[in-house]
Every structure is written in structure tokens, then in C-alpha cells.
Scaffold this motif. Structure first.
Motif, PDB file in Angstrom:
ATOM      1  N   LEU A   1       0.828  -1.205   0.000  1.00 27.77           N
ATOM      2  CA  LEU A   1       0.000   0.000   0.000  1.00 27.77           C
ATOM      3  C   LEU A   1       0.861   1.254   0.000  1.00 27.77           C
ATOM      4  CD1 LEU A   1      -2.923  -0.832   2.455  1.00 27.77           C
ATOM      5  CD2 LEU A   1      -3.032  -0.559  -0.016  1.00 27.77           C
ATOM      6  N   VAL A   2       1.933   1.232   0.787  1.00 27.54           N
ATOM      7  CA  VAL A   2       2.836   2.381   0.831  1.00 27.54           C
ATOM      8  C   VAL A   2       3.497   2.571  -0.539  1.00 27.54           C
ATOM      9  CG1 VAL A   2       4.954   3.300   1.864  1.00 27.54           C
ATOM     10  CG2 VAL A   2       3.245   2.174   3.304  1.00 27.54           C
ATOM     11  N   TYR A   3       3.928   1.468  -1.119  1.00 24.08           N
ATOM     12  CA  TYR A   3       4.576   1.569  -2.431  1.00 24.08           C
ATOM     13  C   TYR A   3       3.607   2.079  -3.494  1.00 24.08           C
ATOM     14  CZ  TYR A   3       6.933   0.300  -6.734  1.00 24.08           C
ATOM     15  OH  TYR A   3       7.503   0.341  -7.975  1.00 24.08           O
ATOM     16  N   LEU A   4       2.364   1.590  -3.476  1.00 25.32           N
ATOM     17  CA  LEU A   4       1.385   2.039  -4.455  1.00 25.32           C
ATOM     18  C   LEU A   4       1.114   3.533  -4.320  1.00 25.32           C
ATOM     19  CD1 LEU A   4      -1.197  -0.909  -4.404  1.00 25.32           C
ATOM     20  CD2 LEU A   4       0.343  -0.270  -6.276  1.00 25.32           C
ATOM     21  N   ASP A   5       1.088   4.029  -3.096  1.00 26.34           N
ATOM     22  CA  ASP A   5       0.870   5.457  -2.897  1.00 26.34           C
ATOM     23  C   ASP A   5       2.049   6.255  -3.435  1.00 26.34           C
ATOM     24  OD1 ASP A   5      -0.463   7.788  -1.968  1.00 26.34           O
ATOM     25  OD2 ASP A   5       0.800   7.785  -0.180  1.00 26.34           O
ATOM     26  N   LEU A   6       3.263   5.771  -3.198  1.00 23.44           N
ATOM     27  CA  LEU A   6       4.441   6.449  -3.743  1.00 23.44           C
ATOM     28  C   LEU A   6       4.409   6.440  -5.272  1.00 23.44           C
ATOM     29  CD1 LEU A   6       7.326   5.197  -1.420  1.00 23.44           C
ATOM     30  CD2 LEU A   6       6.628   7.569  -1.766  1.00 23.44           C
ATOM     31  N   ALA A   7       4.028   5.307  -5.845  1.00 27.28           N
ATOM     32  CA  ALA A   7       3.945   5.221  -7.301  1.00 27.28           C
ATOM     33  C   ALA A   7       2.894   6.185  -7.840  1.00 27.28           C
ATOM     34  CB  ALA A   7       3.621   3.789  -7.731  1.00 27.28           C
ATOM     35  N   GLY A   8       1.755   6.295  -7.138  1.00 31.53           N
ATOM     36  CA  GLY A   8       0.730   7.231  -7.563  1.00 31.53           C
ATOM     37  C   GLY A   8       1.199   8.668  -7.490  1.00 31.53           C
ATOM     38  N   ALA A   9       1.933   9.012  -6.428  1.00 34.94           N
ATOM     39  CA  ALA A   9       2.474  10.361  -6.311  1.00 34.94           C
ATOM     40  C   ALA A   9       3.480  10.643  -7.424  1.00 34.94           C
ATOM     41  CB  ALA A   9       3.134  10.535  -4.946  1.00 34.94           C
ATOM     42  N   TYR A  10       4.285   9.643  -7.767  1.00 33.44           N
ATOM     43  CA  TYR A  10       5.261   9.802  -8.851  1.00 33.44           C
ATOM     44  C   TYR A  10       4.564  10.087 -10.175  1.00 33.44           C
ATOM     45  CZ  TYR A  10       8.196   8.249 -12.711  1.00 33.44           C
ATOM     46  OH  TYR A  10       8.836   8.163 -13.910  1.00 33.44           O
ATOM     47  N   HIS A  11       3.561   9.290 -10.507  1.00 31.90           N
ATOM     48  CA  HIS A  11       2.879   9.461 -11.791  1.00 31.90           C
ATOM     49  C   HIS A  11       2.170  10.808 -11.869  1.00 31.90           C
ATOM     50  CE1 HIS A  11       3.880   5.530 -13.211  1.00 31.90           C
ATOM     51  NE2 HIS A  11       3.228   4.909 -12.241  1.00 31.90           N
ATOM     52  N   ALA A  12       1.552  11.249 -10.779  1.00 40.49           N
ATOM     53  CA  ALA A  12       0.861  12.536 -10.781  1.00 40.49           C
ATOM     54  C   ALA A  12       1.847  13.686 -10.987  1.00 40.49           C
ATOM     55  CB  ALA A  12       0.090  12.722  -9.476  1.00 40.49           C
ATOM     56  N   GLU A  13       3.003  13.631 -10.315  1.00 36.77           N
ATOM     57  CA  GLU A  13       3.993  14.692 -10.473  1.00 36.77           C
ATOM     58  C   GLU A  13       4.632  14.647 -11.851  1.00 36.77           C
ATOM     59  OE1 GLU A  13       6.629  17.870  -9.793  1.00 36.77           O
ATOM     60  OE2 GLU A  13       4.675  17.289  -9.000  1.00 36.77           O
ATOM     61  N   LEU A  14       4.884  13.452 -12.364  1.00 35.05           N
ATOM     62  CA  LEU A  14       5.417  13.330 -13.718  1.00 35.05           C
ATOM     63  C   LEU A  14       4.471  13.968 -14.722  1.00 35.05           C
ATOM     64  CD1 LEU A  14       7.485  12.073 -15.741  1.00 35.05           C
ATOM     65  CD2 LEU A  14       5.983  10.075 -15.796  1.00 35.05           C
ATOM     66  N   ASP A  15       3.182  13.696 -14.570  1.00 33.90           N
ATOM     67  CA  ASP A  15       2.209  14.254 -15.506  1.00 33.90           C
ATOM     68  C   ASP A  15       2.162  15.772 -15.410  1.00 33.90           C
ATOM     69  OD1 ASP A  15       0.235  13.031 -17.425  1.00 33.90           O
ATOM     70  OD2 ASP A  15      -1.096  14.426 -16.389  1.00 33.90           O
ATOM     71  N   ARG A  16       2.258  16.303 -14.189  1.00 30.63           N
ATOM     72  CA  ARG A  16       2.262  17.760 -14.025  1.00 30.63           C
ATOM     73  C   ARG A  16       3.450  18.372 -14.746  1.00 30.63           C
ATOM     74  NH1 ARG A  16       4.637  21.797 -11.691  1.00 30.63           N
ATOM     75  NH2 ARG A  16       6.239  20.466 -10.788  1.00 30.63           N
ATOM     76  N   GLN A  17       4.624  17.759 -14.613  1.00 37.02           N
ATOM     77  CA  GLN A  17       5.804  18.321 -15.252  1.00 37.02           C
ATOM     78  C   GLN A  17       5.771  18.149 -16.766  1.00 37.02           C
ATOM     79  OE1 GLN A  17       9.683  17.714 -13.569  1.00 37.02           O
ATOM     80  NE2 GLN A  17       8.885  17.396 -11.486  1.00 37.02           N
ATOM     81  N   VAL A  18       5.155  17.088 -17.268  1.00 39.05           N
ATOM     82  CA  VAL A  18       5.018  16.936 -18.714  1.00 39.05           C
ATOM     83  C   VAL A  18       4.267  18.128 -19.297  1.00 39.05           C
ATOM     84  CG1 VAL A  18       3.814  15.603 -20.492  1.00 39.05           C
ATOM     85  CG2 VAL A  18       5.237  14.432 -18.811  1.00 39.05           C
ATOM     86  N   VAL A  19       3.286  18.630 -18.570  1.00 40.35           N
ATOM     87  CA  VAL A  19       2.481  19.743 -19.060  1.00 40.35           C
ATOM     88  C   VAL A  19       3.082  21.081 -18.649  1.00 40.35           C
ATOM     89  CG1 VAL A  19       0.211  20.832 -18.999  1.00 40.35           C
ATOM     90  CG2 VAL A  19       0.396  18.345 -19.034  1.00 40.35           C
ATOM     91  N   ASN A  20       3.466  21.228 -17.370  1.00 40.28           N
ATOM     92  CA  ASN A  20       3.828  22.547 -16.827  1.00 40.28           C
ATOM     93  C   ASN A  20       5.243  22.620 -16.261  1.00 40.28           C
ATOM     94  OD1 ASN A  20       1.364  24.050 -17.236  1.00 40.28           O
ATOM     95  ND2 ASN A  20       0.434  22.782 -15.645  1.00 40.28           N
ATOM     96  N   GLY A  21       6.084  21.642 -16.532  1.00 46.53           N
ATOM     97  CA  GLY A  21       7.448  21.679 -16.007  1.00 46.53           C
ATOM     98  C   GLY A  21       8.203  22.911 -16.483  1.00 46.53           C
ATOM     99  N   SER A  22       8.958  23.531 -15.566  1.00 50.72           N
ATOM    100  CA  SER A  22       9.626  24.797 -15.875  1.00 50.72           C
ATOM    101  C   SER A  22      10.937  24.618 -16.639  1.00 50.72           C
ATOM    102  CB  SER A  22       9.904  25.553 -14.573  1.00 50.72           C
ATOM    103  OG  SER A  22      10.833  24.840 -13.767  1.00 50.72           O
ATOM    104  N   GLY A  23      11.518  23.416 -16.597  1.00 49.05           N
ATOM    105  CA  GLY A  23      12.825  23.218 -17.210  1.00 49.05           C
ATOM    106  C   GLY A  23      13.967  23.730 -16.360  1.00 49.05           C
ATOM    107  N   ALA A  24      13.683  24.163 -15.142  1.00 44.84           N
ATOM    108  CA  ALA A  24      14.695  24.673 -14.219  1.00 44.84           C
ATOM    109  C   ALA A  24      14.360  24.171 -12.819  1.00 44.84           C
ATOM    110  CB  ALA A  24      14.725  26.204 -14.234  1.00 44.84           C
ATOM    111  N   GLY A  25      15.339  24.341 -11.906  1.00 42.80           N
ATOM    112  CA  GLY A  25      15.107  23.931 -10.522  1.00 42.80           C
ATOM    113  C   GLY A  25      14.859  22.451 -10.364  1.00 42.80           C
ATOM    114  N   GLY A  26      15.446  21.629 -11.237  1.00 42.61           N
ATOM    115  CA  GLY A  26      15.264  20.186 -11.142  1.00 42.61           C
ATOM    116  C   GLY A  26      14.042  19.664 -11.856  1.00 42.61           C
ATOM    117  N   GLU A  27      13.252  20.529 -12.521  1.00 45.35           N
ATOM    118  CA  GLU A  27      12.054  20.081 -13.225  1.00 45.35           C
ATOM    119  C   GLU A  27      12.344  19.863 -14.704  1.00 45.35           C
ATOM    120  OE1 GLU A  27       8.473  22.137 -10.586  1.00 45.35           O
ATOM    121  OE2 GLU A  27       8.664  22.557 -12.723  1.00 45.35           O
TER     122      GLU A  27
END
Length: 230
Positions: free
Chosen positions: A105-131
């Protein structure tokens, strides 16, 4: 008459652990929709050559006169290689004395957080500050100003159709082939109806005509690899 509360621990509470609800995540619809490429073996920056000014061709004015001549201009689009990740500190006792599958369950939550953040950066990633560099912040892409007033179905369709035309007009090698909506916008257009109370977005069954959108699977989530609504 004694109720169950009067028997203290003799009436034990039960937990439906197999129905545990994970934290809500938005998934990765944009990341699944765009082209995916494997990373090269080395390097922290990816450079994609982009032609900004192309050669020209025109009719020769008269014989023995110069042909059209325009110098090509190329520039590199630099894309940083980034790391998206997370961690969760869990005590040994939680894993050893907790329900079986707690670590999953902990791993699935981490995986879900990863996918959500990845999707945000695909659309709105700044290209700076590690994004990573997202679609909306890539230099030179076509954009349009949002509505000056409250949008209607007519203005929404006009605006989006205009953007499709603008992308197509950029050249024959660039053709729009996907339309990404925010869930709020999809829900909004599903809520609209005409002057007779008929919904503007209708199910695909029956072959509707002249509708701004088509709902091929009402209530389904189209984000993770299975695009069920268009």
C-alpha cells in the motif's frame, strides 16, 4: 436489554483491509498520450535540433536570374534529464506487526504520487530547478489567450478549433492529433445543455450529429492509457 457497546472488548471491531482506499491521485493522462522515448545511456541534457527558418523556393523571374535563396536557421532545444521520486519512512514494527501487504500500500501510494507529479511536469514543467521542460513552457509553441469573459460552448469550440487550425497552419509535418482537457473543463462541458434542455455532450450510441464533444464511456476515467472519452 444490553447493546453491543455494553460488552466492551467481547464484541471486536472488524476492518475490511482488502477494501482499503488509497489516497486519490490524478494519474498520468498527458504522459501516457505523448510519445515516449528511451533515455540515451549517458548525459544530463538532451539537445533536439529545431529548424526555425527554412529554405525558400519561388518561381524564377526570368531566365538566367538568381533563384530564391533563404539561409536556413537551426537552434537546439535543450531538455534537462531530471529525477522524479519520493520516499516514505516506515518503522520496522509497522511492517512486521501491521497487516499483510502494508508495504505494498505504501509503495502504491508512492507510485501514484510519482505518476501525478510526472504528468504535471510533462504539461507545466519549468525546465529549471530540477524540473523537466513541460509542453506549455517550451519556447516557440503556439498558444492562445484564454477567454476574456465567461466561456460558453460556442466560444469554447471556436477557441479550440482556432488552435487546431493554427497548429495545422504551421506546416504539413505538424498535425494536431490529440486534445487534452482538464477534468474540470470536461465536467463543465458535460454539464451544458441547449435551450430545450438537451445535453450538448451525448453518449456515442445512436450516432449524434453536430455535438461539441462525444462521451463514449460515461463516468470512465480516460487518463491511464485507455482513452475512453473524446
Amino acid at each position: 436489554a444490553v447493546t453491543t457497546t455494553g460488552f466492551a472488548g467481547l464484541v471486536t471491531p472488524q476492518w475490511l483491509l482488502d477494501l482499503a482506499a488509497e489516497p486519490l491521485r490524478s494519474g498520468r493522462p498527458a504522459a501516457n498520450a505523448v510519445q515516449g522515448l528511451g533515455l540515451p545511456a549517458e548525459g544530463m541534457t538532451l539537445n533536439v535540433p529545431r529548424g526555425t527558418t527554412g529554405a525558400s523556393a519561388a518561381a524564377q523571374a526570368t531566365q538566367n536570374t538568381s533563384l530564391s535563396n533563404t539561409d536556413e536557421v537551426w537552434a537546439d532545444l535543450s531538455i534537462p534529464v531530471v529525477t522524479v521520486g519520493g520516499q516514505q519512512d516506515v518503522s520496522r514494527q509497522s511492517l512486521e506487526r501491521g497487516m499483510p501487504g502494508l508495504d505494498a500500500l505504501v509503495y502504491l501510494d508512492l507510485a501514484g504520487a510519482y505518476h501525478a507529479e510526472l504528468d504535471r511536469q510533462v504539461v507545466n514543467g519549468s525546465g529549471a530547478g530540477g524540473e523537466m521542460l513541460g509542453i506549455r513552457l517550451t519556447a516557440g509553441i503556439n498558444t492562445a489567450t484564454a477567454f476574456g469573459a465567461a466561456p460558453t460552448a460556442a466560444t469554447f469550440v471556436s477557441k479550440t478549433a482556432g488552435q487546431i487550425a493554427a497548429v495545422a497552419a504551421a506546416g504539413t509535418k505538424v498535425q494536431p492529433n490529440i486534445w487534452l482537457w482538464h477534468p474540470r473543463r470536461w465536467g463543465w462541458i458535460n454539464s451544458l445543455s441547449d435551450s430545450q434542455g438537451r445535453p450538448l455532450v451525448v453518449p456515442g450510441v445512436g450516432g449524434p450529429m453536430n455535438v461539441p464533444a462525444l462521451n463514449s464511456n460515461p463516468g470512465a476515467y480516460s487518463g491511464d492509457g485507455d482513452q475512453t472519452s473524446t
